[in-house]
Write an enzyme that holds these catalytic residues in place. Structure first.
Site, mmCIF file in Angstrom:
data_model
loop_
_atom_site.group_PDB
_atom_site.id
_atom_site.type_symbol
_atom_site.label_atom_id
_atom_site.label_comp_id
_atom_site.label_asym_id
_atom_site.label_seq_id
_atom_site.Cartn_x
_atom_site.Cartn_y
_atom_site.Cartn_z
ATOM 1 C CE LYS A 91 -1.919 2.701 3.060
ATOM 2 N NZ LYS A 91 -1.813 3.960 2.293
ATOM 3 N N GLY A 144 7.124 4.547 8.050
ATOM 4 C CA GLY A 144 6.318 5.745 8.251
ATOM 5 C C GLY A 144 6.653 6.372 9.588
ATOM 6 C CB SER A 145 4.903 8.919 11.543
ATOM 7 O OG SER A 145 3.640 8.311 11.612
ATOM 8 C CB ALA A 147 2.454 8.862 15.620
ATOM 9 C CD GLU A 166 13.715 0.283 8.322
ATOM 10 O OE1 GLU A 166 14.285 1.254 8.846
ATOM 11 O OE2 GLU A 166 14.253 -0.823 8.179
ATOM 12 C CD GLU A 298 10.330 12.238 11.378
ATOM 13 O OE1 GLU A 298 9.216 11.718 11.575
ATOM 14 O OE2 GLU A 298 11.245 11.670 10.754
HETATM 15 P P1 NAD Z 1 2.624 8.082 8.087
HETATM 16 O O1 NAD Z 1 3.002 7.279 9.264
HETATM 17 O O2 NAD Z 1 1.593 9.143 8.263
HETATM 18 O O3 NAD Z 1 2.071 7.139 6.931
HETATM 19 C C1 NAD Z 1 2.840 6.073 6.415
HETATM 20 C C2 NAD Z 1 1.921 5.055 5.777
HETATM 21 O O4 NAD Z 1 1.087 4.484 6.777
HETATM 22 C C3 NAD Z 1 0.981 5.621 4.707
HETATM 23 O O5 NAD Z 1 0.875 4.702 3.649
HETATM 24 C C4 NAD Z 1 -0.348 5.730 5.452
HETATM 25 O O6 NAD Z 1 -1.465 5.652 4.618
HETATM 26 C C5 NAD Z 1 -0.261 4.522 6.372
HETATM 27 N N1 NAD Z 1 -1.101 4.599 7.577
HETATM 28 C C6 NAD Z 1 -1.482 5.704 8.264
HETATM 29 N N2 NAD Z 1 -2.268 5.362 9.314
HETATM 30 C C7 NAD Z 1 -2.383 4.012 9.302
HETATM 31 C C8 NAD Z 1 -3.059 3.065 10.116
HETATM 32 N N3 NAD Z 1 -3.787 3.442 11.169
HETATM 33 N N4 NAD Z 1 -2.960 1.755 9.815
HETATM 34 C C9 NAD Z 1 -2.216 1.357 8.753
HETATM 35 N N5 NAD Z 1 -1.567 2.207 7.924
HETATM 36 C C10 NAD Z 1 -1.645 3.524 8.195
HETATM 37 O O7 NAD Z 1 3.982 8.677 7.515
HETATM 38 P P2 NAD Z 1 4.183 9.644 6.276
HETATM 39 O O8 NAD Z 1 3.751 11.023 6.675
HETATM 40 O O9 NAD Z 1 3.604 9.040 5.029
HETATM 41 O O10 NAD Z 1 5.770 9.588 6.113
HETATM 42 C C11 NAD Z 1 6.648 10.290 6.888
HETATM 43 C C12 NAD Z 1 7.223 9.423 8.010
HETATM 44 O O11 NAD Z 1 7.883 8.283 7.471
HETATM 45 C C13 NAD Z 1 8.284 10.159 8.799
HETATM 46 O O12 NAD Z 1 8.076 9.949 10.175
HETATM 47 C C14 NAD Z 1 9.583 9.500 8.342
HETATM 48 O O13 NAD Z 1 10.629 9.602 9.270
HETATM 49 C C15 NAD Z 1 9.157 8.102 8.097
HETATM 50 N N6 NAD Z 1 10.113 7.421 7.209
HETATM 51 C C16 NAD Z 1 10.984 6.501 7.748
HETATM 52 C C17 NAD Z 1 11.917 5.865 6.929
HETATM 53 C C18 NAD Z 1 12.924 4.880 7.499
HETATM 54 O O14 NAD Z 1 13.561 4.185 6.720
HETATM 55 N N7 NAD Z 1 13.094 4.774 8.801
HETATM 56 C C19 NAD Z 1 11.953 6.147 5.564
HETATM 57 C C20 NAD Z 1 11.067 7.080 5.055
HETATM 58 C C21 NAD Z 1 10.147 7.702 5.882
#
Ligand code: NAD
Length: 402
Positions: A91, A144-145, A147, A166, A298
């Site tokens: 996704k 992702g984040s 949180a 990650e 962040e």
């Molecule tokens: P996000 O956590 O808001 O979303 C990431 C993904 O999770 C999206 O596809 C979103 O649709 C999905 N998602 C959101 N809520 C969900 C839920 N309740 N259940 C399942 N899936 C859900 O993050 P973002 O704003 O898209 O990306 C930025 C974040 O990603 C930053 O915190 C960044 O540090 C992190 N990031 C980490 C790495 C790493 O390798 N450590 C790499 C890139 C980005």
């Protein structure tokens, strides 16, 4: 073509997008090679048995990714999972699904059996969460984040899925007085402004030794003033707009917060020359205390928090004083100090005299609240494999217990 799609969809400069797409190709090439090197093990048990460890694919994998490196993050997940023999449902982030969908169409052409790679699009709560909760999904790989990472772990608990995460960071980029000054200024800017600062490992805490602090902030500010903002498809652009209104507003609110928590040497607003678009001025806050929110949270935009430190011990203490532990960098010409710092920092990646280079051959992932598990290299494929022990009895007599 993919780089252009990625730049249009995400806002990143086309030149950076081209590097990203080249990395995507390298990632598939690397795991294509590794697919035939997944090895088992003969365990050293007594002579009356043979015990084998064999690797098997973990099964059906749900993969949820963010928007900052849309196809890059997809490649880091799809390539090792295919090489491990898994099937997967990816996704993409709701903001940036275009390139993953484009590449998905090519898997048929190269002969991957239908159903191995599946892409679903939608929002996190309605499209991602059901994947995490589904009993037939064996593993979730999430980027992702932090949180949302915490929500994923809770959602996966009922089915005790394998979960790798990650997550975010607030990475320290540490500058000692003995560092090469020009390289250091360059490294400070590259660390935090590349990809508009929308980088998980952004060096957003710039730690500078007090003896060079004033000169450093001035030089960093002077050079950052020249960072060229512009449309993503202009080859001279060094910083494009942020990905979405939501992200723009989030970063703007941190700019306003920073003005209350610290001093501003550059930026702090939207650039006057752009009436439209989610552009943000490269922003440098200095005299930041490590307890300030702009040093702890962040921001995920082009915002640097410069923090002074006294000596090596002080630098390590500040660097480690964070809930995150994704990455760090230290700049010095003293090899002994470099290694001491590298070993003292609780982070998954430590760069010396550089920040951000990432190789598909080397592990990537975070300590503390920056994640669980590792991607890339042999570590990346391992996360998609189960280990099964097969025991063969060589003793033809009955067990004879009863
Ligand atoms: P996000 O956590 O808001 O979303 C990431 C993904 O999770 C999206 O596809 C979103 O649709 C999905 N998602 C959101 N809520 C969900 C839920 N309740 N259940 C399942 N899936 C859900 O993050 P973002 O704003 O898209 O990306 C930025 C974040 O990603 C930053 O915190 C960044 O540090 C992190 N990031 C980490 C790495 C790493 O390798 N450590 C790499 C890139 C980005």
């Amino acid at each position: 073509m993919l780089a252009e799609l990625e730049a249009r969809n995400n806002g990143k400069p086309i030149v950076e997008a081209e590097y990203d797409i080249a990395d995507v190709a390298t990632c598939f090439e690397y795991y294509g090679g590794l697919a035939t090197k997944v090895m088992g093990h003969v365990n050293p048990v007594p002579d009356n048995a043979v015990s084998l460890s064999v690797k098997e694919p973990v099964g059906v994998c749900g993969q949820i990714i963010p928007w900052n490196y849309p196809l890059g993050m997809a490649a880091w997940k799809l390539a090792p999972a295919i090489a491990a023999g898994c099937t997967m449902i990816l996704k993409p982030a709701e903001q940036t699904p275009i390139t993953a969908l484009e590449v998905a169409g090519w898997f048929n052409e190269v002969g991957l059996p239908p159903g191995v790679v599946n892409i679903i699009t939608g929002f996190g709560e309605t499209c991602g969460a059901p994947l995490v909760q589904h009993p037939d999904v064996n593993k979730i790989a999430f980027t992702g984040s932090s949180a949302v990472g915490k929500i994923i772990v809770k959602q996966a608990a009922d089915t005790l899925k394998r979960v790798t995460l990650e997550l975010g960071g607030k990475s320290p980029n540490i500058f000692f007085a003995d560092a090469d000054f020009e390289n250091a200024i360059d490294g400070a800017l590259f660390g935090v402004f590349v990809n508009q600062g929308e980088v998980c490992s952004a060096g957003s805490r710039v730690l500078v030794q007090k003896s060079i602090y004033k000169k450093f902030v001035e030089a960093m500010t002077e050079k950052a003033r020249k960072v060229r903002l512009g449309p993503p498809l202009d080859r001279n652009t060094k910083m494009g707009p942020l990905v979405s209104r939501e992200q723009y507003e989030r970063v703007r609110s941190y700019q306003e917060l920073g003005k209350k928590e610290a001093k501003v040497s550059l930026g702090g607003n939207r650039p006057k020359e752009f009436a439209k678009g989610y552009y943000i001025e490269p922003t440098i806050f200095y005299d930041v205390d490590n307890s300030a929110r702009i040093a702890r949270e962040e921001i995920f935009g082009p915002v640097a928090s410069v923090i002074p430190f006294e000596d090596e011990k002080d630098a390590i203490k500040i660097a480690n004083d964070s809930p995150y532990g994704l990455a760090a960098a230290a700049w010095t010409r003293d090899i002994f100090k470099a290694f001491r710092v590298a070993k003292s920092i609780r982070a998954g990646v430590v760069w010396i005299n550089h920040m951000q280079p990432t190789y598909v051959e080397a592990p990537w992932g975070g300590y503390k609240q920056s994640g669980i598990g590792r991607e890339l290299g042999p570590w990346g494929i391992e996360e998609y494999l189960e280990t099964k022990q097969i025991h063969i009895n060589l003793n033809e007599a009955p067990i004879g217990w009863y």
